[in-house]
Structures are given as C-alpha cells and as structure tokens.
Enzyme design. Structure first.
Site, PDB file in Angstrom:
ATOM      1  N   GLU A  74      23.088  35.055  23.978  1.00  0.00           N
ATOM      2  CA  GLU A  74      22.454  35.964  24.917  1.00  0.00           C
ATOM      3  C   GLU A  74      21.510  35.241  25.865  1.00  0.00           C
ATOM      4  O   GLU A  74      21.013  34.153  25.572  1.00  0.00           O
ATOM      5  CB  GLU A  74      21.658  37.038  24.169  1.00  0.00           C
TER       6      GLU A  74
ATOM      7  N   CYS B  59      20.795  38.915  31.205  1.00  0.00           N
ATOM      8  CA  CYS B  59      21.742  39.228  30.132  1.00  0.00           C
ATOM      9  C   CYS B  59      23.123  39.605  30.662  1.00  0.00           C
ATOM     10  O   CYS B  59      24.146  39.119  30.174  1.00  0.00           O
ATOM     11  CB  CYS B  59      21.181  40.317  29.236  1.00  0.00           C
TER      12      CYS B  59
ATOM     13  N   HIS C  33      19.946  45.890  27.448  1.00  0.00           N
ATOM     14  CA  HIS C  33      20.274  44.519  27.067  1.00  0.00           C
ATOM     15  C   HIS C  33      21.713  44.450  26.562  1.00  0.00           C
ATOM     16  O   HIS C  33      22.208  45.392  25.924  1.00  0.00           O
ATOM     17  CB  HIS C  33      19.325  44.031  25.975  1.00  0.00           C
TER      18      HIS C  33
END
Length: 337
Positions: free
Chosen positions: A308, A242, A296
């Site tokens: 993402e 991420c 995240h």
C-alpha cells in the site's frame, strides 16, 4: 476534557526538517540499530503499524510539524523518550501525540474543561491524580500509556480511535485530524527507520491466480520505498497515493481502473474479503457498510499481507492485514473480472 475519562494531550514529535529541531532530536537520539533491537525485544511486528490512515494534502504532516514551538517540541521529545523506555511501539507514541495535540495543543495547561489540567487534560476528580501530578508531564505521559495499553485491541485499530478510548471525548472523530503530522513526527524525530515495522519482506506469498494479477503485484512491489503524496499524478512513478498505486499497477497489467478508491471499489467482481486472492483490492471506509465513505485501498499479496501507499510520511510498503480490523470493508474486489 469533555468527559469523565479524558486524557487529552499528546506531545507532537518535531521533524528534522523543522528549524530548531536539533535540540529535540538530541533528547531522543538513539541510533537506528538500537531502535531496531529494542523493537525486536518488544516483539513488535506488522500488526503494530500505523494502520490504514487518511492523509491530508501533500506535505501536510511536515507543514503542521513545522508550526510547533519549542515547548511543544520538548513535550514531543518526552513522549517519545518515555515510550521508548517503556518499550512501547511507535503506534503508542502516535496515539499520544494525536490525543495531546487535540486536547491541549501539546501544552502543559493549568486549566481546562471543569477540573481538567495538563497536557492530556486529566481530571483529578475522576481519579487521574492530584492537580500537581496531572500537570507534571512525566506523570501525565506515563499515566496516559498506563491506560492505553489496557485498551483491548488498541494495536489493531486506528490511532485516533485508541485516543478516544482513553479520552472518552464527546467528539470522537476529532483525534483523526493529526494523523499525518503524528506519523511524520514519529518517523523523523523518533528516528524510526521503518515506521510501519514491516520492512520489505514478502513472506510466503501465494502465487497470483492470473497473469494480470501477478504482473500488477510485481509492479506494485517494485515501488516500495517511494514516498506518499496525496493526489499524486498517474503519469509519473516518483510518488503515489493509495489509489494511484493501484491504478498504475493494474494499468501495467493491461487493466484500466478509475482514479479514486471509492470508484475502484466498483471496478471489478466482489467477493468476501476473507476469500481474497493475490492481486485483489482491499478497501477501508469510515463506515464499513457505506462504500461512499471509502478512504483507502491496498493490494492483497496473500499470506495475510498487503502492499500500500498509506499516508504522508510513510513510503510505499508491505504490512500485515487482519480480517476484521477497524474500517476494513467486508468485500474485496477483483479487477478485470
């Protein structure tokens, strides 16, 4: 089973890379077109995604799936098959897999805590069914799904949280351990060509407010379809985690970001997440009031969508985001400001 409402035992789906998986695949084999048509009939959308999930080391999902024996793989196949017959989204299968793996290791047990039995460790004394019923995989899986779909907002929260809502365990965080494996399995054994349900479409995106943000968005979108790898190098573009996706996207736009998501949270101007503009970074944390628990990060695209690198087994993709969804931080970050 640790408490009154304990439904613990999901089946884990085996990956096509696992030796001997062909038997499982044949049980649930449906062509991709049929799966996509069923998804459309069920009205699935990007809100029925896997959610922002923390993945383990690279390949951990596949490695754990490879350890499943024939009994576990057959239970996984049955979980997926019943989920498909009931027109439930892949997220439901994932919840069941994580619950079953946690509660019974995906085995149909004839014993457990107090009077708990079966794959989901259901307790006859708490109204889950007779001992014979809760040891019947078909009955147990359907019963698990019956309870799951009555959980308010289960499609908008982390799979492990939904598993806990069904199981009511004294150890609520333990279901998260199996996220990478479950996601890997539903994509491969479940034959779901697009596990996130979001495809590549961007919708009606708002123009980026700055040239740098626009360039970062363009770079990130060009990486769609590339695999997630935990700890991916930031000097290559074959795979991403991420934060490496965010770092490289903004580096291409001339803005330097730190390597990890917790550090990136402090690398720009903060603003209320509801006021996020295209190019701003959104963050998820185990405790949304504690930045030290961030796990995240994703890039907001406008029109309620993000791009993402989510987790092992799920390639870089676009999905919808909902303000107030589980673990989403209240603040967005605007890099370079």
């Amino acid at each position: 089973m640790k408490s009154a409402i304990v439904v613990g035992g999901l089946v884990v789906v085996a990956t096509v890379a696992v030796a001997g998986v062909s038997a499982v695949t044949s049980v649930v084999s449906q062509d991709q077109a049929a799966d996509q048509a069923r998804a459309m009939q069920a009205g699935l959308n990007c809100n029925a995604t896997l959610g922002p999930i923390t993945a383990g080391p690279a390949g951990s999902g596949a490695a754990e799936a490879a350890k499943l024996n024939e009994d576990q793989r057959q239970n996984v196949a049955l979980i997926i098959s019943i989920g498909k017959d009931r027109q439930l989204p892949p997220l439901a299968w994932q919840v069941a897999i994580q619950a079953g793996m946690t509660e019974s290791g995906l085995h149909n047990l004839d014993h457990g805590d107090r009077d708990s039995e079966g794959m989901f460790q259901m307790r006859p004394s708490m109204g889950w069914g007779t001992p014979t019923e809760v040891r019947d995989p078909h009955y147990a899986i359907n019963k698990f799904y019956d309870v799951l779909v009555k959980v308010p907002g289960w499609e908008q929260q982390r799979p492990g949280e939904s598993a806990q809502d069904v199981e009511r365990s004294a150890f609520p965080d333990r279901y998260h351990k199996w996220e990478p494996m479950a996601a890997h399995l539903i994509g491969n054994v479940g034959l779901v060509p697009d596990p996130t349900g979001c495809g590549r479409g961007t919708g009606l995106l708002v123009p980026a407010p700055t040239q740098a943000a626009g360039r970062a968005i363009q770079w990130a979108l060009a990486q769609q379809g590339k695999p997630y790898v935990w700890g991916a190098g930031v000097e290559q573009q074959n795979s991403f985690d991420c934060s490496s996706l965010m770092l490289q996207a903004y580096r291409d736009a001339g803005i330097t970001l730190p390597r990890v998501s917790r550090q990136q949270f402090r690398a720009g101007a903060m603003l209320p997440v509801e006021q996020a503009q295209p190019g701003d970074l959104l963050f998820w944390a185990y405790d949304s009031h504690d930045p030290d628990t961030i796990h995240h990060v994703a890039m907001y695209l406008g029109d309620g969508k993000i791009v993402e690198a989510q987790q092992t087994g799920v390639p870089v993709h676009i999905r919808s985001v909902r303000w107030g969804e589980a673990e989403l931080m209240d603040q967005a970050v605007r890099p370079g400001v």
